[in-house]
Design an enzyme around this catalytic site. Structure first.
Site, mmCIF file in Angstrom:
data_model
loop_
_atom_site.group_PDB
_atom_site.id
_atom_site.type_symbol
_atom_site.label_atom_id
_atom_site.label_comp_id
_atom_site.label_asym_id
_atom_site.label_seq_id
_atom_site.Cartn_x
_atom_site.Cartn_y
_atom_site.Cartn_z
ATOM 1 N N CYS A 153 0.901 -1.442 0.134
ATOM 2 C CA CYS A 153 -0.045 -0.024 0.035
ATOM 3 C C CYS A 153 0.849 1.197 0.056
ATOM 4 C CB CYS A 153 -0.747 0.073 1.150
ATOM 5 S SG CYS A 153 -1.928 1.397 1.458
ATOM 6 N N CYS A 156 -0.192 4.351 2.202
ATOM 7 C CA CYS A 156 0.398 4.042 3.622
ATOM 8 C C CYS A 156 1.622 4.043 4.028
ATOM 9 C CB CYS A 156 -0.514 2.812 4.179
ATOM 10 S SG CYS A 156 -1.926 2.491 3.569
ATOM 11 N N ASP A 157 2.129 3.582 3.065
ATOM 12 C CA ASP A 157 3.756 3.276 3.762
ATOM 13 C C ASP A 157 4.760 4.159 3.092
ATOM 14 O OD1 ASP A 157 2.488 1.130 5.112
ATOM 15 O OD2 ASP A 157 3.054 -0.217 3.643
#
Ligand SMILES: Cc1cc2nc3c(=O)[nH]c(=O)nc-3n(C[C@H](O)[C@H](O)[C@H](O)COP(=O)(O)OP(=O)(O)OC[C@H]3O[C@@H](n4cnc5c(N)ncnc54)[C@H](O)[C@@H]3O)c2cc1C
Lengths: 329, 217
Positions: A153, A156-157
Site C-alpha cells: 500500500c 500508507c507506507d
C-alpha cells in the site's frame, strides 16, 4: 492538517445483527465490496433472511483514492463511497460480520460456510462476491519480509521510506502510480518491469519521467527478496540474457496486478485458468444454488458499477432459485 | 486559524452529540522541542470545546513529570483517554489523531462514553478472561485508510479489560520509534514487545496472540 472524517459511520442507523450459527439463512453472501453489498441490499429488500461476511469492508474501493465514473457522483473518494454503501446495507436487520474470513464451504441443498475462526453458517443459496486482491510475487523472502520492507500500500507506507532507496515491481498503471508517490520522498526509485516498456497510461509515464531520481530495469523479473530481518536487496533475472544480478534496496513495493479470491471454493466448483469463477448471464456457477458476482467471476471489465450490477443480478437470481425451491417442497 | 474547518467542525459536533457519559482527555505537551505539539494542542482544545461531555486537562511533560509517570506517558504529544470516573483505561494516542485517525479517535471517545458497538458474547468473554499484562502498540500513518481499524480494535480491547493497554503511535511523529520497531508498513501492531501483526486484523488475531502469551507463562 487534513481530517478524513467518515461522518456517516457514526451517526447513521445500524440495524444489523451478529451472524447466527443456529440459523438457516436463505442467502449467505461472501464479500463486502460493491458486488456483495449491492447483493445484500437486494436480498433484504426481497425479504430474504440474509447473512453477509465482509473480510475487509469496501474491498478494492477502500484502496482507491478517487472514483470519477460511478454514476451519481462526478467525484467521490473511495472511502466515502464505501461509507455510503455501508450505510445503505446497515439500515437493514441483516446478519453481518466484519473481519472474519471464509476458508471453505460445502455444496448440497443446504450449504455450510466455514470461517477461519471455526464458526460455520448454513444457507440455502450462496453468493460469492469475494473480488480480487493484490497479487503477490510468490518468491522466496516475500512473505517473511512483508511489513519489513515489502509493501503493498503505497499511500500508507511511502512516508516510511523517506530518504531511502526503493524498488517498485511492475510497470503498469499501479506500478507507475506507486513510483510517482514514492519519487518525491525516496532518495531513489527503481522500477522493475518484465516487459521491454512500461504499460501504464501516457500521462502517468510523463509524470514519472519528470522526476530525476527514477531508474528503470526492463525485461527483468524479481526472483528473490533478500534480507535477514529487513529487506536489503532483490535478486533479478534478465529474461533476455538469463543473467542474474542483485541490487541493494530498503523497500520493495509489489504492484503487479490482482488475483481472484477463489481459494476457498470446493474442487467441484469450476474455475478458469486465472482462478476466476465462470458464470452465466444469471450469475449461476457450476454448482446448484451457488451464485457469483463481480471481480471474482469471468464477467468482462472489472469496474465498481459493473460489480454492483452483477451483485444485484446474483441476488435476484438467488431469489428466483429460492422461489422454485419452495415450490418443489 | 482553527484546525477544523467549519464543515468538519459541524460534523464532529454532531458525532460527539452521541456521547452518553463524560469523557476526559489528559494531554501532555511542552513549549519547545516538540514540533507536533502546536497542532496537538489545537486539536485537544478545539475538539473538547465541541461537546459539554468532553473535557480536557493539559499538563506540561517536563514540569508535571510525576503526572506523566502516573499515566505511563514517555513521549509527547500524548493524549490519554479517561472515562467518566477519571479511570485510566490504558488508552493513549501518541501524535495527533489527524487524517484517517480522526475516525478511530471519535470511535474510541464514543465507546469510552458508553456508546459502543456490541461485540458477540463469546468474543467478549474471551477478552475479559485475559489475565496477563498486555501492552499493544499500533504504528500508523495518517494517510492510511485501514489503520483506524487496527487502532479501534486495540483500544476496544483495552476498554474491556484492565490488563490490556493500547496506544496509537504516529510513525511520522516518532520516526525513531518506527525505526526501532522496524516499521516499514502500517498498521504495524506490536504486542508485549515481541509479537507482531502487519495490516488490518480482526479481533481474533489479537486474541490468538494473547493466548500464546498465556501459554508461555
Ligand atoms: C487501485 C484501484 C483503483 C480502481 N479504480 C476504479 C475506478 O476508479 N472506477 C471503477 O469503476 N473501478 C475501479 N477499480 C475496480 C473496482 O474497484 C473493482 O472492480 C470492484 O471493487 C470489484 O468489486 P467486487 O465487490 O467484485 O470485489 P472487491 O472490491 O474486491 O471486494 C471483495 C470483498 O470480498 C471480501 N473477501 C475476499 N475474500 C474473502 C473471504 N475468504 N472471506 C470473506 N470475505 C472475503 C473482501 O474483503 C472484500 O470485502 C479500481 C481497482 C483498484 C485496485
Amino acid at each position: 492538517m487534513e481530517f478524513k472524517l467518515s461522518a456517516a459511520s457514526f451517526v447513521s442507523e445500524k440495524n444489523f445483527l451478529p451472524l447466527d450459527q443456529s440459523a438457516l439463512y436463505d442467502v449467505f453472501i461472501i464479500g463486502g465490496g460493491p458486488a456483495g453489498l449491492t447483493a445484500a441490499v437486494y436480498c433484504m429488500r426481497k425479504g430474504l433472511s440474509t447473512g453477509i461476511v465482509v473480510k475487509s469492508l469496501g474491498g478494492q474501493v477502500a484502496d482507491t483514492s478517487d472514483v470519477e465514473n460511478y454514476m451519481g457522483y462526478r467525484h467521490i473518494s473511495g472511502v466515502d463511497l464505501v461509507e455510503k454503501f455501508r450505510e445503505q446495507v446497515h439500515q437493514f436487520p441483516i446478519g453481518y460480520d466484519e473481519g472474519a474470513e471464509v476458508v471453505s464451504f460445502s455444496e448440497g441443498k443446504i450449504k455450510k460456510v466455514v470461517f477461519s475462526d471455526g464458526r460455520s453458517f448454513s444457507c440455502k443459496a450462496l453468493i460469492i462476491a469475494s473480488g480480487k486482491s493484490w497479487r503477490r510475487l510468490g518468491v522466496p523472502g516475500e512473505d517473511r519480509l512483508t511489513g519489513r520492507g515489502v509493501a503493498f500500500c503505497t499511500v500508507c507506507d511511502a512516508p516510511l521510506f523517506a530518504g531511502k532507496n526503493v524498488v517498485v515491481v511492475g510497470g503498469g498503471n499501479s506500478g507507475v502510480e506507486s513510483a510517482i508517490d514514492l519519487a518525491p520522498l525516496a532518495s531513489k526509485v527503481t522500477v522493475i518491469q518484465n516487459l521491454s516498456e512500461l504499460t501504464a497510461d501516457t500521462v502517468l509515464v510523463k509524470k514519472l519521467n519528470s522526476f530525476n531520481n527514477v531508474e528503470f530495469i526492463y525485461n527483468s523479473i524479481v526472483e528473490e527478496i533478500l534480507g535477514e530481518d529487513i529487506v536489503s536487496g532483490v535478486k533479478l533475472r534478465d529474461l533476455g540474457t538469463g543473467r542474474v544480478s542483485e541490487i541493494a534496496t530498503e523497500g520493495v513495493f509489489v504492484e503487479i496486478g490482482l488475483d481472484p479470491n477463489s481459494r476457498f471454493v470446493p474442487p467441484s466448483l469450476e474455475l478458469n485458468r486465472f482462478g476466476e469463477i465462470p458464470v452465466d448471464c444469471n450469475c449461476r456457477t457450476s454448482l446448484t444454488g451457488v451464485f457469483a458476482a463481480g471481480d471474482v467471476t469471468t464477467v468482462a471489465y472489472k469496474q465498481i458499477i459493473i460489480a454492483g450490477g452483477e451483485g444485484a443480478k446474483a441476488a435476484l437470481a438467488a431469489w428466483d432459485y429460492l422461489l422454485k425451491l419452495n415450490e418443489e417442497e | 486559524m482553527a484546525l477544523f474547518e467549519n464543515e468538519v467542525r459541524k460534523q464532529l459536533t454532531e458525532i460527539l452529540n452521541e456521547m452518553k457519559d463524560d469523557v476526559k482527555l489528559v494531554y501532555f505537551t511542552q513549549q519547545i522541542e516538540c514540533p507536533m505539539c502546536r497542532e496537538a494542542s489545537m486539536f485537544v482544545n478545539e475538539i473538547s470545546s465541541l461537546s459539554e461531555k468532553l473535557s480536557q486537562k493539559t499538563y506540561n511533560f517536563v514540569t508535571d513529570k510525576t503526572v506523566a509517570e502516573e499515566y505511563g506517558v514517555d513521549k509527547i504529544p500524548a493524549i490519554v483517554i479517561l472515562d467518566k470516573d477519571g479511570t485510566d483505561l490504558g488508552i493513549k494516542y501518541y501524535g495527533v489523531p489527524g487524517g484517517y485517525e480522526i475516525n478511530s479517535f471519535l470511535g474510541t471517545v464514543l465507546e469510552v462514553s458508553g456508546h459502543g458497538e456490541e461485540i458477540p458474547d463469546e468474543i467478549l468473554n474471551e477478552i475479559k478472561s485475559v489475565k496477563n499484562k498486555i501492552d499493544i502498540k499500533v504504528f500508523v500513518s495518517l494517510a492510511c485508510p485501514h489503520c483506524p481499524g487496527a487502532v479501534s480494535t486495540s483500544h476496544r480491547l483495552a476498554l474491556e479489560n484492565e490488563n490490556i493497554r493500547a496506544e496509537m503511535i504516529d510513525s511520522n511523529t516518532f520516526p525513531y520509534l518506527a525505526q526501532r520497531y522496524n516499521v516499514t508498513g502500517v498498521p504495524k501492531i506490536i504486542i508485549n514487545e515481541k509479537y507482531e501483526l502487519t495490516g488490518a486484523h480482526p479481533i481474533n488475531s489479537f486474541l490468538e496472540i494473547m493466548k500464546k502469551i498465556e501459554q508461555e507463562q
